[in-house]
Design a protein around this motif. Structure first.
Motif, PDB file in Angstrom:
ATOM      1  N   SER A 175      -1.050 -24.064  22.995  1.00 48.31           N
ATOM      2  CA  SER A 175       0.198 -24.284  23.590  1.00 48.31           C
ATOM      3  C   SER A 175       0.766 -23.028  24.137  1.00 48.31           C
ATOM      4  O   SER A 175       0.572 -21.964  23.578  1.00 48.31           O
ATOM      5  N   PHE A 176       1.123 -23.226  25.413  1.00 50.62           N
ATOM      6  CA  PHE A 176       1.509 -22.072  26.122  1.00 50.62           C
ATOM      7  C   PHE A 176       3.066 -22.380  26.800  1.00 50.62           C
ATOM      8  O   PHE A 176       3.311 -21.969  28.025  1.00 50.62           O
ATOM      9  N   ALA A 177       4.012 -22.707  26.014  1.00 51.73           N
ATOM     10  CA  ALA A 177       5.236 -22.806  26.272  1.00 51.73           C
ATOM     11  C   ALA A 177       5.693 -21.407  26.352  1.00 51.73           C
ATOM     12  O   ALA A 177       5.186 -20.291  25.734  1.00 51.73           O
ATOM     13  N   ALA A 178       6.989 -21.078  26.841  1.00 50.39           N
ATOM     14  CA  ALA A 178       7.744 -19.732  26.952  1.00 50.39           C
ATOM     15  C   ALA A 178       7.851 -19.393  25.685  1.00 50.39           C
ATOM     16  O   ALA A 178       8.074 -19.926  24.592  1.00 50.39           O
ATOM     17  N   GLY A 179       7.473 -18.230  25.632  1.00 49.40           N
ATOM     18  CA  GLY A 179       7.672 -17.303  24.267  1.00 49.40           C
ATOM     19  C   GLY A 179       6.718 -17.566  22.991  1.00 49.40           C
ATOM     20  O   GLY A 179       6.742 -16.959  22.017  1.00 49.40           O
ATOM     21  N   SER A 180       5.566 -18.519  23.620  1.00 51.22           N
ATOM     22  CA  SER A 180       4.309 -18.860  22.510  1.00 51.22           C
ATOM     23  C   SER A 180       3.520 -17.648  22.181  1.00 51.22           C
ATOM     24  O   SER A 180       3.153 -17.430  21.217  1.00 51.22           O
ATOM     25  N   SER A 181       3.510 -16.556  23.018  1.00 60.68           N
ATOM     26  CA  SER A 181       2.572 -15.433  23.288  1.00 60.68           C
ATOM     27  C   SER A 181       3.267 -14.353  23.994  1.00 60.68           C
ATOM     28  O   SER A 181       3.713 -14.615  25.375  1.00 60.68           O
ATOM     29  N   ALA A 182       3.130 -13.072  23.579  1.00 61.03           N
ATOM     30  CA  ALA A 182       3.312 -12.078  24.657  1.00 61.03           C
ATOM     31  C   ALA A 182       2.422 -12.045  25.764  1.00 61.03           C
ATOM     32  O   ALA A 182       3.118 -11.949  27.181  1.00 61.03           O
ATOM     33  N   VAL A 306      -0.498 -22.091  18.552  1.00 61.56           N
ATOM     34  CA  VAL A 306      -1.184 -23.127  17.876  1.00 61.56           C
ATOM     35  C   VAL A 306      -0.289 -24.304  17.289  1.00 61.56           C
ATOM     36  O   VAL A 306      -0.494 -25.458  17.396  1.00 61.56           O
ATOM     37  N   ALA A 307       0.631 -23.699  16.537  1.00 58.71           N
ATOM     38  CA  ALA A 307       1.656 -24.728  15.555  1.00 58.71           C
ATOM     39  C   ALA A 307       2.226 -25.873  16.486  1.00 58.71           C
ATOM     40  O   ALA A 307       2.055 -27.130  15.844  1.00 58.71           O
ATOM     41  N   PRO A 308       2.920 -25.536  17.543  1.00 57.37           N
ATOM     42  CA  PRO A 308       3.477 -26.728  18.215  1.00 57.37           C
ATOM     43  C   PRO A 308       2.365 -27.822  18.450  1.00 57.37           C
ATOM     44  O   PRO A 308       2.724 -28.885  18.736  1.00 57.37           O
ATOM     45  N   PHE A 309       1.236 -27.520  19.099  1.00 60.02           N
ATOM     46  CA  PHE A 309       0.158 -28.534  19.296  1.00 60.02           C
ATOM     47  C   PHE A 309      -0.340 -29.134  18.332  1.00 60.02           C
ATOM     48  O   PHE A 309      -0.384 -30.186  18.098  1.00 60.02           O
ATOM     49  N   PHE A 310      -0.505 -28.488  17.054  1.00 58.34           N
ATOM     50  CA  PHE A 310      -0.855 -28.886  15.812  1.00 58.34           C
ATOM     51  C   PHE A 310       0.203 -30.030  15.236  1.00 58.34           C
ATOM     52  O   PHE A 310      -0.043 -31.125  14.644  1.00 58.34           O
ATOM     53  N   ALA A 311       1.272 -29.564  15.606  1.00 57.83           N
ATOM     54  CA  ALA A 311       2.610 -30.633  15.096  1.00 57.83           C
ATOM     55  C   ALA A 311       2.467 -32.071  15.826  1.00 57.83           C
ATOM     56  O   ALA A 311       2.893 -32.913  15.328  1.00 57.83           O
ATOM     57  N   ARG A 312       1.752 -32.034  17.080  1.00 58.98           N
ATOM     58  CA  ARG A 312       1.945 -33.241  17.764  1.00 58.98           C
ATOM     59  C   ARG A 312       0.685 -34.024  17.400  1.00 58.98           C
ATOM     60  O   ARG A 312       0.501 -35.088  17.781  1.00 58.98           O
ATOM     61  N   MET A 313      -0.158 -33.645  16.504  1.00 57.51           N
ATOM     62  CA  MET A 313      -1.643 -34.360  16.277  1.00 57.51           C
ATOM     63  C   MET A 313      -1.037 -35.141  15.056  1.00 57.51           C
ATOM     64  O   MET A 313       0.020 -35.010  14.236  1.00 57.51           O
ATOM     65  N   ALA A 314      -2.225 -35.967  14.216  1.00 49.43           N
ATOM     66  CA  ALA A 314      -2.174 -37.005  13.263  1.00 49.43           C
ATOM     67  C   ALA A 314      -1.481 -36.138  12.285  1.00 49.43           C
ATOM     68  O   ALA A 314      -1.987 -34.943  11.758  1.00 49.43           O
TER      69      ALA A 314
END
Length: 358
Positions: A175-182, A306-314
């Motif tokens: 996941s590459f949303a703003a603030g996801s990593s420095a 990682v977590a936002p991407f995983f949250a959209r999986m099954a």
């Protein structure tokens, strides 16, 4: 002509001379570290398959019938032996000792004038390597990728999930949303001048990362070296990683360009909008059990990447393991592969997860 301006570059000769001097300095450092005993010392392997973009290494252990099959996917940025750095901190050896059938995708550096390989080419290469593992071992493999290797493996899994038995991503941003990593925010804040074809020399890529995020790629390495002085084992590990970091390889400009634009800037994969093979891929296409290992001090692939991407999986298909910072690893991004605590505490958990799903 400069690729970034319509006029001839009056400093091209100077830049060429500087590049030559830097290469000589790099080679001198490599030779010095080799003489001091910090050179490459990998576990023996054989080449099980070969393709224009990759070779498939197979490592032999002592098990008569090794299971499960495991395909390791390094990031294509440097040489893959960081997975097999020393007998004490070798992911390859650990997995062999757990009686796994171990394969590793050894990326071939792109050649000047060759095809402009991008995200889809690398994802399909992983699928082809997984098919080769299945032929060689008789088992559909679990795929485990580090950093960009894990990102590419996730794209491959979303494209054809039936080719993989499970997915493990190590310090791999999804996941590459703003603030996801420095590091993500540093990349997006600067204009990208990478041409969509040609090659990006490894030294230039390293320089760009250091300029974009000096705290991650410069100061933290120096601090790690200073802290390692009080621990001979940590210092030896730090110097081996320094030797590995000097093994520069070029990247396809197309891959770098698509990474920056499609992933870092536009976050297409997490948003379900990554165009691959005539489809739009996203988290809901990754129909696989997936595990992520993240370092709490990593500024490239932390939990928030990682977590936002995983949250959209099954629901129930994903797990995340966190591990702390370590001394001696140079970059915390490498701790999961080379960290002594990670090998003692985290890798047994990863191996148990793989065994339970394979």
């Amino acid at each position: 002509m400069s690729p970034y301006a319509p006029f001839p570059d009056p400093f091209a000769g100077l830049r060429t001379a500087q590049a030559g001097a830097m290469e000589q300095w790099r080679q001198m450092q490599v030779r010095s570290l080799d003489l001091l005993g910090y050179g490459v010392a990998e576990h023996p392997y054989e080449i099980a398959a070969d393709a224009p973009l990759w070779r498939l290494r197979r490592y032999r252990g002592t098990a008569a019938n090794p299971r499960p099959a495991l395909l390791m996917v390094p990031a294509p940025i440097k040489r893959p032996y960081v997975w097999d750095l020393t007998p004490e901190v070798s992911v390859v050896r650990f997995c062999l000792e757990r009686d796994m059938d171990v394969f590793l995708a050894d990326w071939r550096p792109p050649v000047e004038g060759g095809p402009p390989h991008g995200l889809e080419d690398y994802a399909r290469a992983i699928l082809a390597a997984a098919a080769a593992v299945a032929r060689e071992s008789g088992q559909v493999p679990v795929v485990i990728g580090h950093s960009l290797g894990g990102t590419l493996a996730a794209i491959a899994g979303a494209l054809e999930p039936e080719r993989l038995r499970g997915l493990v991503v190590l310090a791999s941003p999804l996941s590459f949303a703003a603030g996801s990593s420095a590091f993500r925010d540093s990349v997006v804040a600067h204009e990208d001048h990478t041409p969509a074809d040609g090659l990006v020399p490894g030294a230039r890529l390293a320089q760009s990362c250091a300029l974009l995020a000096p705290g991650t790629f410069v100061w933290s390495r120096w601090m790690d070296g200073a802290l390692s002085l009080a621990d001979p084992a940590a210092l030896a590990l730090h110097l081996r990683i320094a030797r590995w970091a000097l093994d520069e390889v070029p990247l396809a400009g197309c891959l770098v360009h698509q990474m920056v634009e499609w992933l870092y800037r536009e976050d297409r994969f997490a948003g379900g909008n990554l165009a691959v093979g005539g489809r739009r891929l996203g988290p809901t296409d990754l129909h696989l059990p997936a595990l992520a290992a993240v370092n709490t001090a990593d500024e490239i692939g932390p939990r928030a990447a990682v977590a936002p991407f995983f949250a959209r999986m099954a629901p129930g298909s994903t797990s995340i393991i966190e591990h702390p910072a370590e001394i001696g690893v140079g970059l915390q991004h490498l701790a999961i592969l080379a960290g002594r605590q990670a090998h003692r505490l985290v890798w047994p958990r990863i191996a148990d997860w793989i065994a339970a799903r394979a």
